[in-house]
Structure formats: structure tokens, C-alpha cells
Design an enzyme around this catalytic site. Structure first.
Site, PDB file in Angstrom:
ATOM      1  N   GLU A 193      -7.151   8.915  17.677  1.00 45.01           N
ATOM      2  CA  GLU A 193      -7.605  10.304  17.806  1.00 45.01           C
ATOM      3  C   GLU A 193      -8.481  10.681  16.610  1.00 45.01           C
ATOM      4  O   GLU A 193      -9.517  11.349  16.758  1.00 45.01           O
ATOM      5  CB  GLU A 193      -6.409  11.268  17.880  1.00 45.01           C
ATOM      6  CG  GLU A 193      -5.590  11.145  19.166  1.00 45.01           C
ATOM      7  CD  GLU A 193      -4.750   9.893  19.235  1.00 45.01           C
ATOM      8  OE1 GLU A 193      -4.250   9.433  18.180  1.00 45.01           O
ATOM      9  OE2 GLU A 193      -4.602   9.332  20.334  1.00 45.01           O
ATOM     10  N   GLU A 220     -11.121  -1.286   5.567  1.00 40.19           N
ATOM     11  CA  GLU A 220     -10.028  -1.633   6.461  1.00 40.19           C
ATOM     12  C   GLU A 220     -10.516  -1.648   7.902  1.00 40.19           C
ATOM     13  O   GLU A 220     -10.129  -2.483   8.697  1.00 40.19           O
ATOM     14  CB  GLU A 220      -8.893  -0.605   6.287  1.00 40.19           C
ATOM     15  CG  GLU A 220      -7.598  -1.004   6.969  1.00 40.19           C
ATOM     16  CD  GLU A 220      -6.506   0.063   6.827  1.00 40.19           C
ATOM     17  OE1 GLU A 220      -6.781   1.131   6.246  1.00 40.19           O
ATOM     18  OE2 GLU A 220      -5.406  -0.172   7.311  1.00 40.19           O
ATOM     19  N   GLN A 264       0.828  -1.216   0.000  1.00 40.26           N
ATOM     20  CA  GLN A 264       0.000   0.000   0.000  1.00 40.26           C
ATOM     21  C   GLN A 264       0.860   1.264   0.000  1.00 40.26           C
ATOM     22  O   GLN A 264       1.688   1.435   0.899  1.00 40.26           O
ATOM     23  CB  GLN A 264      -0.891  -0.009   1.253  1.00 40.26           C
ATOM     24  CG  GLN A 264      -1.767   1.226   1.403  1.00 40.26           C
ATOM     25  CD  GLN A 264      -2.557   1.206   2.700  1.00 40.26           C
ATOM     26  OE1 GLN A 264      -2.086   0.690   3.707  1.00 40.26           O
ATOM     27  NE2 GLN A 264      -3.751   1.769   2.697  1.00 40.26           N
ATOM     28  N   GLY A 265       0.656   2.137  -0.950  1.00 45.45           N
ATOM     29  CA  GLY A 265       1.410   3.391  -1.012  1.00 45.45           C
ATOM     30  C   GLY A 265       0.521   4.603  -0.742  1.00 45.45           C
ATOM     31  O   GLY A 265       0.194   5.351  -1.659  1.00 45.45           O
TER      32      GLY A 265
END
Lengths: 400, 384, 400, 384
Positions: free
Chosen positions: C387, C244, C126-127
Site C-alpha cells: 500500500e 532494499e 536491523q532496528g
């Protein structure tokens, strides 16, 4: 560096400890141990005893009745008092308005008010908060308009602790409505017997009526009761709030409460064994003791540093004392709840407890515990909420 | 696996919530509380009319045959409104004993009255020395001809001062803390030798200490068989905990809602306090606790009615731990975010805080249930 | 409402459980139990086994190799896999780029890439993240400039997990530097063998080299490797990040770890008794189990609600799964630290453990525990830090 | 009560901090660590020149006569720089045993070498089966003519692979976990029968597992009297804990400083992340932990040198609990606030996190010391 008390300090500790134990009427002590509120009469009695000893206002300048003790000795004095346990002197007088008067008041005010504060002839209360101004204190709206030699005061204060007993109230009032927030505020001393003042008690969730609303309806206050300069009241208030923060760690109170927790846990049986003998419970208590000892040492560090600070300024680290002090007080009331178990449930108004007409429900110490747990929620709210304290540290110490 | 409510369940939820929304506001509640019994007879009758008091009983006993989900729905709604009436005491506790262990005669004598609201009952199963251990029974029942004589003290009997009948646990054999040898008896609250010391509880409800002195009951007062009441008591207690968890979730929902409302309207420093990120994150913490509590309550409600006593106990204790912890966190944040007004009886939030604090205590606090769960090897084992 | 598994679901659970236990090579399982990283070869082996069974990509559309299972069955499948424990399929392929390709890609991309993802013939990485864009992903700077039938890519990606094994990388690149932040971003598929790509491993605090920096120096990418429309890449990325989040609770992983904690605590003796027999320790573990069960039920609620949501949208409550899931994973590694005690100290690089030339220092399971504790700090950072998740809940659910 | 440093103490603090600031940056440390012994001989010699290695020893033994405050100052500075050299092993641990229990000959033979840096020593007092209980000694020492033969395994001997001499605890009488019957012996690290398996620790330092097989030592190897080493070991362990607490405070200070720096410079969403209130409050939480840890370290340092073993143990355990808890909180927040870079070996913060995690483990973790404190009835009792 030597964090042990000196010989002199140890001797002093023994002296005050002995005096407190001998001089405090046993019934007053028992009432505190049982978790009851100290009555007005009890506090007056105790203050007069201290006053006769010359110890009513140890931290004041010597010329106004102070003792000249070092900050460490003053700390020892307060710690021993709360561990006796004896009632704390009325903070609104001796810690709040007293220091404002001897620091910023004129000579007439000093000679008129200070002796009566020290002896608790005058019971003072605090008129800062308003319904719309909590954490944002400077947004207060109570107005004072100059009319000849008097101010005419209109508005409303709230969270006024023990106003029902008070002879006087010190108030922040807005004297210049056009100035920016903090700049138009003055510090007024107001006689609670003045026409136009109404006190309405607020019942809190513990069932008590410690706090009140105070309404001002065309209350006339002589200008001689203005402290310092008009419109400079915010400075005096900041000074006062700083002083408030120093004593707010309540280390002695928490120590005394932990002793009580251990004493009660030795009487409670859980699943056939004494609660105090359960490893889980002992460790839970010990964990609070560790945090309390750290707080005590931090408190002493702040006090020791006080001598080196500019007069009237505050170590921002004192905000730690408020945050940790309130957290630990709350933790101790949670432990008390753990100890008492189901008999935390019955609600018995305090006047009925004092009357003792009926047999107690459950152990005779049980009825004050849930109220203490509820009531202690306030300690992270008042005196500048813990959120405000964190903002202060972030800005003043961490530079964020 | 299915999380949806049936059409009937949705209707039940809507109707009870509507009733309470209309007639159980904060002020109305204050008036109900000030009355003689400490609750509203009028509301009680309306619950009966809605069928709520008949809900968990089997249709053949005069009930509606509702299950765990129905109880959860009603208790959650009651939690939101913070009701004062003896639903939990009469329908869940005493009614639970009758459902599980009453014989045909006892059921037909009592359930119709409970279901139509004309009879209220309480379960007197705790004792002063027993803390949270309901098998710690010192009250004794001795044979007396065909019947029994009961002597002892029962503690913290919910609504014990106003109910018409009591179900009392008493020891007919065995030692003080034995699970065997406990029996349950139906006792008229006005019977000779029963004295009741009623009092308010911290959350504004009512309870009583009850002393039984040579109280005589007939043979027909015995519920189930002599000396084997413990499985019944422990099953009812487990179901009771699940119901309390649902009530707590109702309270939490309302506490979260009231706090959000306050954050959005209270203005300080020229802006609403809800715009401060530190306070936002704490409102999120409350939300997370609420949802975790809701999840655990669903779980416990489902398993509390199962027949495997150990699985049931594990699930129920786990849920009570979650509820107790959430009560601390949500209560703490709700009061703190309200500031001073949260400390007063004039705002609703403090009343919810007090009720959830008491729910933590009822039928065992979080410490008690964590210990119980740990002794049963927890939820995750080699085989589970 | 019925939260119990149906007969059908229970039968399904038994089926997958049995299959996993029988089909997984024992050495792969033992490596996971011992806390070691799964090697590339092991993962390929396992993926091929699943692929032969037709279970490599159960959640994909049936036409691309999916199984058509209900969300609950998909959940059971994943849970059983992590409790076997078996290696999780490579998320970058099957959970990330795969769904993006079958949802937004063209037919050529689907037929070229999807089968090779399912069989792990292509290893994807993953980039997304860049050194300057962490939580603020949309501030990314890697540029792709159109030059005829190719894009020329320059820039740098970081935190690229397992890039050292990768055949392909999916990248967010800036194709319109003048557009507002999110609007000028495209989603490109890049062959890792392209000239101009350099991979630099980053050693993490657990001693491992899971993550890498990937540098792009005039890397030429055929335009046919653009997914969807140019400058619309942000939408595809949001879709991907949402997916995800669903699997991020890691309930099965934590369950398996708690079993392991109990097994190890039964072997450890503290002060003469087994650690598992100490009430304090048992209760500490049980407290985590409660939180984990609550998370599992919340996860199931979110899954059950999925069918009713608009395709491609996310329940914001899934942010809870991330927050609580990561907290619980961290809590389990803390418990492991409690269990292992002093023998957490020796540091043994993983390649030496595998070699096993030397006798282990302390218990043979000890050496992976401190690294796991260190490594697990990452779970509250990656995939949108906790957060950021709280910000999402505050805004999207609470309306603050 | 006096919190001020004396003039000499201030000078000590300044000089050691200056030395480390100049020569112990993050990169320099990496190079030192890559060397053979895993630390810098050059720095070791400079500590000797500054007198640091002589600090706690009495002047008559060739030392400087520093006290608890001096040790605290140096350990805090070493914590800030995350030093790799065997100061703790050689000067605090082995040196501590010699100070408290060595006889005149042993002192004059060994202390000058420790103080000038030419000799390093390690204390081998833990065993594989003993976890944190240093009285759990299975290694045996049997009389052999005038001398002794030692057999056994010692665990996690800090810097045990590089030191010249060991002090080994061995049982000369009593059962495996008795406090009585333990003796201490000086053993040459190269003696026949001593085999050392050295390895790096998680924090980048070194330790060794040491096996002793029929190791022969003379009568003069025995420190103190036979079988009564436990009070010495436990006293040295208490002093060691106080020193570790000070090292941790140094680490915490630096972690807090690095995190603040990052918050003030890292930019996201068009502003520095330090402007987000939620992160500000967490930086405050770190600060509070740091100051509480500092307070407890002062307290423990002062009491660790006292003669009342129980008072000492209470204070030291309390401090270790505080440090362990703070290590978790500060470590967690420091890494989280750094985000991804905090997870890498390329930033200093992770190295501090690993060291403080190991400090929690050294000489008993927070759980161990909380249990110990609770068994001693805590800090607050009727009389205290």
C-alpha cells in the site's frame, strides 16, 4: 430456515414460466437471444400482454394494479421473465417514477399517471445526472424558477436512457439555489413535448444510441407536476435509487447468458475439440456460476429481510448486489468474447443486422458479442458506481 | 544488454511522434475514418516520405534495413495515435512474407511499391473455420499448366477491401489441419474470381471476407517452395504479434495518460477525484500493467526476430498473454475511472479500449497464447 | 537497444554458475531445495567461500572489497546465486548497513566494520520498526540521550529478523524529541552484547522464529558509533530503504520455485494423470511465468537506468518491483499448495525435520509447503507495505 | 422459502455462542491445545451437556433429531471460536456414517456413547496415494471365517490419535480406483495390528496416519452391505463439506470483525488506518466475500441433506469453491491489513488464517471441487 421454494412457490413458478413461454411473441424472444436491443414496439406489445394478464406492475400496491405477491414471488416472476428471456418492463416507469408517485404523489398525480405507466401508454425517462454531477449527484445545477403557476426550467441532463422514445421525464431540479446541496432540490414531472426541450443522442462505444443529453431552455412546467414538497426532492430521489438497487443484481439475465455461453461453446471448435469439452473453459464458466449462485442466495436473503425493514429503507447489503451483480454481468460478456474468438471483430450496425440484406460475417450470432462486452462496462458505473457502493458499505455497515 | 535507443532510433521516434501529434488528433482521425477507404491517403504518403513504409526492408531490396527496435518504435507511436492506415497489413504482414520468403523477382516487383506507398497489400492467411489456427487451411490451389487455380474462403483479411494485392495461403497437399502442404501465392485483388466483402471492424478499422473462385495465377505467383509455407507464416505471425504488442503499449500509454488527466481535472464532492486514495491505487495498477507490458514487448520484439522458432514462439506467446491481460485491466480501469463519459464515442478513451480489445483478438487471444505457451512447457525449464 | 546478454555477460554468467555449483556444499543446497531455513553456520560457511573468492560484496566500492561489476553483472550474479540455489548473503550487513557506512560513515567506522561485514564475522540486524510505528516509520519512539561520550538508549524495536544470531544492530533512535517527526532521528550502531539489551523471539504463523523484539533498557552506546550527523538519521534510512527495494523483486527465487513446482507436479497424480499434464494446471503456472518474465525485464530496465541516475536516488519505478515481486512470490507458494494437496496439513517443527527421527508424513517435501505459504504473506508487508508502495507511485510518478 | 431461525434454533445458537464466548477465548484455547489430546475434555463434556454431540442423531437412536440448519449453527459457532475438539471427526463424520448406514445394533452400541461424549470416533477413509479421491482405496479386507482381516494404510485421519474407535474404508472387491467394492468397518482403535502415528496439523488440531496390519474384526463390524459403501462415504463427505463451509463462515466472520477492530484502533500518520479509503474498500471486499460465503453455505447445507446425489454434489462442490476462494481473499486481506502483527502467533488472526487454509484442503480444495462441478455440467443447465 428452509431455502427451498415451498410447494406454493413452485406452483407459482410453473404458472409464470408457462404463461411467459406461451404469451411472448417468438420474434421478440429470438431478438433477445440474438443479443439485439428490444424495440419500442416490442416492449409496448409485451407490456400490454402483461397488463391484460394483470401482471404489469406486480410489486405496486394492489389498489394501483399490484398483485399482492410476496417479495419471493415477485423475485420468481422477474427471474422467470429474464430467463424466458422476455424484455424487462420499462424500469423508469414501473420501478422508478411509479413508486415515487404512489408513495409521495398526490391523488391527482396518482390517478393521472399510474395507469398510463402500468400500460406503457406513457414512456418515461430519467433526468437525474448532469455533465458535472455524476457520482456527486447532489451537485446538480438544472434550475427551476417559480413563475405563477409554472416552473421555468433551464439546464441540461445527461445519460438519459431511451429519451428518444419518451413521453415524460422525471427530473431533479434545483429550486433553492441558496440552500445546502441536497436541501434545495425538487422532483418534477415534465412532458417531453414541452417547448424548449431538445434531445441529443450520445453514441456509446458499443455503437448504440441508448443514451441522450436532454437540454431545457425556458421549459414551462405546471406546478401541479411537482411531486411532494418543494425542496424535498432529494428524499424522493434516495427512495428511488434504493429501489433501483434491489433489481440491479440481474441474476436471471446472467443465468440466461451462461446458458447461452454453454450453447455457443458447444458449437465452437478449438484445436479440433468442442470448446465446451475443454476442462479449462468449463472450469472458467463454472467459477462464474458459483459466484452467481452465491449472489442469487444473497439476493433472496435481502428480499426475505425486506418485510422486516422499515418501509422505504434499504438494506445496505443491497450494495453487495450491485457490486457482485455488475462484476458477474461483465464476467459473462468476457466469456462470450472467449467463445466467439476472431469473429468478434466485424462491426455491423444493428439496423443492418435487422435488415439482413447481406449474409452475416462469421456465425450469425457473432456480431452482437463485442458490443455487449463494450456496453456492459456501464453496469459498474451507472446506478451509483461500484466505488460509491463500496463507500456506502464502508460507512453504513462497517462503520469506517 | 542495452536498453538505450541509438541516435537514429531516437530521431525516428521523435519524427514519427511529431508527425502524428500534429496531424493525427482525435478529430482529424474521425475525418480520416469517414473517408472512402477508412483511412487517410495523405497520411499514408507522409509515412512513405518519412521512410516508415520502407523501414523493415533490406537496403538491397529498396528498404531502410530497420530491425525489431525500429518496428517497435513505429508501432508504439501508431498505437498512441490510433492510426487507421494499413501499415500493419501491408508492411508488417505482407511485407514480412516477402522479406522472409519472396524471391528476387517478387521482391523487386513489389517491395519498392510498398515502400513508396503506391502499392498496398494484405495477407489472407486465416479462414472462417480456423479460429486462431493459421495452419487450418481448406482453400486449395491446384496445378493448372505452369500456374495454379485457387478456390476457397479467407477470413478477416485486414484492409483486404482496399489493398491492391493479396498474399493468399492455400493448400497444395495434405489434410485440412496439416502444417505441411501449405503454399503462399500473390494474387491481384482485382483478378477474376476474387470477390471481397469489406466491412468496418469494432475498432474503426477495415477488414474483408474474401472468396476465391477458380482464381488463376501464374507460376511466378508462388512464394517460396510449394507446400512449405508454414514456417514462413508462423514466423511472420510471430513478428506480427510483437508489432501488435508494441501498438498496444502505445495505446496503453495514452489510456493511462488520458485517465490521469481526467483524474486530475474531474471534480466531484468538492475535490478532484484523483485525490481519492482508492482511485489513486487503481491508477497505480494501470501504471504497473503498462510498464509490465512495455517490458514484455521489448522482450518479444527482440526474440521475435531470432531464428530459433521455439524460443521465438515462447517469447511471443508470453508477450501476447501479458498484453491481453493488461488490455483487460487497463481497459476496465480506464473506462471505470472515466465514468459515464468513458462509455461514449465522444471521448477518446473508448476508442482505445476498443482497439486494445481487438489487438487481444488479432493473431490469437490471451487464452490461445497461454495454451500455446503451456504446451511448449512455459518459459522456465530445467535448462532455461 | 539490445536486450540479449552480450558475449561478455554470457561468459560471466557461465563463470559464476560454474563456481556456485562447484563451491557450494551440497548439503546447504539440498536444505534450500527442501524449503528449510538456512542455519547460521551454513550462511557463515557460504559467505566465507564467497569472501575467499572475492565475491562477498560485489556491489561495494572496489576499495572496500567490491568487484566493479556493471549493474547487469551484479544482477546476473544474484540471479545465478538464487537459482543454484545458494543462500543469499546476509542483507542486513552487505545491502543495508554496509552501504550506509561506506557512504555516510567516517573512516574509523569504515575500517572497523566493513571488513567484518564482508566476511560475516559480524552478524548484523536491523532496528527500525517499533510496535507503534509500522508503515509510519518516522513516528518511532526509541530515545537516545547524550550523556558525556555515550548515548543512553531506551525503547523497543520489533520485527528484528535473526536478532538471535546478531553481534550488532543498527538502529534509528530519536535524539531530538522536540524536532518534527523525521528531523530528530539519528542512526546508531549498537553492540548486541551491551548490557540492557533483551531479545524476545516472536513466533510467526509458519511456526518459525525468524523475528524478534529487542528491548533497550539504559543501554550505553559510545558516540563514536553514531553514523554521520546527529538528527540526520532519516536521510540515511531513506537511502537504505531505497537500496532494499532494488533487490526485493526476488526474480531468481521465484524462477527456482517455479522449476520446483514443475518438478513436483510431475510426481503428483491427480485423478489418474500427472498434475503437470493437466492443461488447467500448466496454464496456471504459465500465467505466473509470464508475469515473472515481465518483472525480470522491468528489473533489468531499472538496473540499466541506474547508471544514469544521481548517486543515492531511487527510480520510483522500483516500487513496481516490490509490488509485483511480492505478488509473484505469493502466487508461487499458492501453486505449491495446489501441488501438495492434502499432505500440506501435517505440522512438523523444523527441528524435528532436521532430526529425521521419524518417517516423514506424506511426501518428504510436503511439510515445508504450508509454512512457506503462510510465511510468504509477509513479503507484501515488510520493506514498505505494498500500500505504501502504491502511495509512492501515485505521488512520485503519477503526480496524484 | 424462509431464512428465519426457529425459536429453538435461536436458542441453540445463543447457548453455544455464550458457552464459547465465556470459556473459549484466545488464551484459554492456547491452554487447551497444550494438553495431552490437544483439546479440552472439559469443553467436550460441556458440549455433551448442551446436547451438541447428540444433535444430528435421530431421537429413536438417542439423539435430538437436529437437521442441516442446526449443524450449520453449531459449526459456525465452532468456527468463530476456533475449537479444537473432535466434533467434526466424531459427530459429523463417524456419526454421519452410523446415521446413514449403521444397523440397529451398531447404532444402539455406538450412538449413545458419541452423544454423551464418552466415546469418540474417527473416519479413516483417505489413503496416502488417493489425494482427494475417497474411492481410491487400496486397503483390503478379506473374509476370515465369519469376520474380516484388514490390511492397509489410512491417511490424515482427523483426531485419529485420540479416538476410541475408527470407521475404516477397505476394499472387498474391485480395482484400486473403483467406486464399487468398498466396504466400511468399525475397528477398535486399540485393536491388535492397528498402529497410529499422531501429529499436529498446521491449524493446531490433530490427525494421524494409521496402519492396519492383519487387523481382525468380526462380522458385526461391517457397516451396511459388503462392497457398497461408496454412496455412504460420498454422502457423508458431502455433508461434511457443508459443515466445514459453516465452520469457515464462522472463521470469516471473526476475521472480518478482528480486522475491522484493528482498522478502527491502529493509528499511523496521525489517524486510524481505517480512515484510508483504499483500506476501506478492501475491508468491503472482505465483507462481500463473507456474505457470499454465508449465502453459499446456507444453500449447500440445505441441499447436502437431499437424496438426489448429483444435485447434492453440485451444491456442495459449488459451496466449497466459494469457501476456498473466499478463504484466500479474506485470509490475504486480513493478514495484510493487520500488517506485521498478523504474521505472529500472538494475534488471533493468523490462527484463523491457518484454519481456513486447512478447511480449503479438507475433503477437496477449491480446484478439486471446481473440476468436479464442471464435470457435472455446472449449476446452470438447460433444465435448471
Amino acid at each position: 430456515m428452509d431455502l427451498r421454494f415451498t410447494e406454493d412457490e413452485l406452483a407459482f413458478r410453473d404458472e409464470v414460466r408457462t404463461f411467459f413461454r406461451e404469451a411472448l411473441p417468438p420474434s421478440i424472444r429470438e431478438n433477445i437471444v440474438a443479443g439485439h436491443h428490444t424495440s419500442k414496439e416490442e416492449l409496448v406489445t409485451w407490456t400490454r400482454i402483461l397488463h391484460d394478464k394483470g401482471w404489469a406492475v406486480p410489486h405496486w400496491p394492489v389498489e394501483h394494479g399490484g398483485t399482492g405477491w410476496s417479495p419471493i414471488k415477485q423475485y420468481i416472476y422477474l427471474e422467470e421473465m429474464s430467463q424466458t428471456p422476455a424484455p424487462a418492463p420499462l424500469a423508469f416507469g414501473v420501478n422508478m417514477v411509479g413508486p415515487v408517485i404512489y408513495t409521495f404523489g398526490n391523488e391527482a398525480q396518482k390517478s393521472r399517471f399510474l395507469p398510463r405507466i402500468a400500460s406503457l401508454e406513457d414512456w418515461w425517462c430519467q433526468g437525474f445526472s448532469e455533465p458535472g454531477s455524476g457520482s456527486d449527484l447532489a451537485s446538480l445545477k438544472t434550475r427551476a424558477v417559480r413563475d405563477g403557476d409554472e416552473y421555468v426550467v433551464n439546464g441540461q441532463k445527461t445519460w438519459t436512457t431511451l429519451a428518444q422514445y419518451a413521453d415524460w421525464i422525471f427530473c431533479l431540479v434545483r429550486t433553492d439555489p441558496d440552500a445546502r446541496k441536497q436541501s434545495g432540490i425538487s422532483f418534477l414531472l415534465i412532458d417531453m413535448k414541452s417547448p424548449g426541450i431538445t434531445v441529443r443522442p450520445i453514441q456509446t462505444i458499443d455503437g448504440g444510441v441508448e443514451v441522450n443529453e436532454v437540454f431545457f431552455d425556458d421549459v414551462r412546467v405546471p406546478v401541479e407536476n411537482l411531486v411532494g414538497e418543494e425542496n424535498k426532492g432529494w428524499n424522493y430521489a434516495k427512495f428511488l435509487l434504493g429501489n433501483e438497487r434491489v433489481n440491479i443484481a440481474r441474476v436471471g439475465v446472467s443465468k440466461e447468458r451462461i446458458r447461452r455461453i454453454k450453447e455457443l461453446a458447444a458449437q465452437q471448435r478449438v484445436g479440433g475439440e468442442r470448446m465446451i469439452d475443454q476442462a479449462e473453459f468449463r472450469e472458467k464458466v463454472a467459477a462464474v456460476e458459483v459466484r452467481l449462485k452465491a449472489l442469487e442466495m444473497t439476493q433472496l436473503r435481502v428480499l426475505a429481510g425486506e418485510a422486516k425493514r422499515e418501509k422505504g429503507t434499504q438494506d445496505p447489503a443491497s450494495s453487495i448486489l450491485k457490486i457482485k451483480g455488475s462484476e458477474i454481468q461483465q464476467a459473462t460478456t468476457e466469456l462470450l468474447m472467449d467463445v466467439v474468438g476472431p469473429y468478434a471483430m466485424p462491426y455491423i450496425p444493428e439496423d443492418e443486422i435487422d435488415g439482413r440484406n447481406e449474409p452475416s460475417i462469421g456465425p450469425d450470432w457473432a456480431s452482437t458479442i463485442a458490443p455487449a462486452y463494450f456496453n456492459t462496462r456501464k453496469v459498474s458505473i451507472y446506478g451509483g458506481s461500484n466505488e460509491i457502493q463500496k463507500n456506502i458499505i464502508a460507512k453504513a455497515i462497517l462503520g469506517l | 544488454m542495452d536498453f538505450d535507443l541509438s541516435e537514429e532510433q531516437t530521431m525516428l521516434k521523435d519524427s514519427v511522434e511529431r508527425l502524428l501529434k500534429d496531424q493525427y488528433g482525435f478529430e482529424a482521425r474521425g475525418k480520416y475514418r469517414a473517408g472512402d477507404t477508412g483511412f487517410s491517403e495523405k497520411m499514408w504518403n507522409q509515412y512513405a516520405e518519412l521512410g516508415l513504409l520502407a523501414l523493415p526492408f533490406a537496403e538491397e531490396d529498396g528498404g531502410i534495413g530497420g530491425g525489431a527496435t525500429e518496428t517497435m518504435i513505429v508501432m508504439e507511436a501508431f498505437g498512441k495515435a490510433l492510426i487507421l492506415e494499413p501499415f500493419f497489413a501491408s508492411v508488417i504482414l505482407a511485407g514480412g512474407v516477402l522479406r522472409h520468403a519472396g524471391n528476387g523477382e517478387q521482391k523487386s516487383a513489389l517491395i519498392p511499391g510498398i515502400a513508396d506507398g503506391s502499392l498496398t497489400m494484405a495477407l489472407a492467411c486465416a479462414e472462417p473455420q480456423g479460429r486462431y489456427d493459421l495452419f487450418d487451411v481448406e482453400t486449395s490451389a491446384r496445378k493448372n499448366g505452369d500456374g495454379w487455380v485457387i478456390d476457397g474462403k479467407k477470413a478477416l483479411v485486414l484492409h483486404g477491401d482496399s489493398v491492391g494485392k493479396l498474399i493468399v495461403s492455400a493448400r497444395t497437399s495434405g489434410g485440412a489441419r496439416d502444417e505441411d502442404g501449405i503454399s503462399l501465392f500473390i494474387v491481384d485483388a482485382g483478378a477474376d474470381g476474387v470477390s471481397r466483402h469489406g466491412y468496418p471492424t469494432q475498432d474503426g478499422l477495415r477488414a474483408a471476407e474474401i472468396t476465391l473462385q477458380s482464381v488463376k495465377v501464374g507460376a511466378d505467383a508462388l512464394i517460396g517452395s510449394e507446400g512449405s509455407a508454414w514456417p514462413v507464416i508462423s514466423r511472420v505471425a510471430d513478428e506480427a504479434v510483437a508489432a501488435l504488442c508494441a501498438e498496444a503499449v502505445g495505446c496503453f500509454e495514452k489510456m493511462h495518460e488520458l485517465t490521469l488527466e481526467y483524474l486530475k481535472t474531474r471534480s466531484q464532492f468538492g475535490t478532484t477525484i484523483g485525490s481519492f486514495q482508492a482511485l489513486q491505487h487503481r491508477a497505480v495498477d494501470m501504471f504497473v500493467e503498462l510498464e509490465q507490458s512495455r517490458s514484455m514487448t521489448m522482450y518479444a520484439s527482440m526474440l521475435a526476430t531470432g531464428d530459433d522458432a521455439v524460443e521465438r514462439a515462447r517469447a511471443v506467446s508470453a508477450a501476447k498473454v501479458q498484453i491481453g491481460e493488461s488490455a483487460k485491466i487497463i481497459g476496465r480501469e480506464a473506462i471505470q475511472l472515466h465514468g459515464g463519459v468513458g462509455m461514449t464515442m465522444e471521448y477518446a478513451i473508448g476508442h482505445y479500449f476498443k482497439r486494445t480489445t481487438m489487438i487481444d483478438i488479432l493473431f490469437g487471444d490471451a487464452n490461445h497464447h497461454l495454451k500455446r505457451l503451456a504446451q511448449m512447457d512455459g518459459l522456465i525449464r530445467e535448462d532455461a
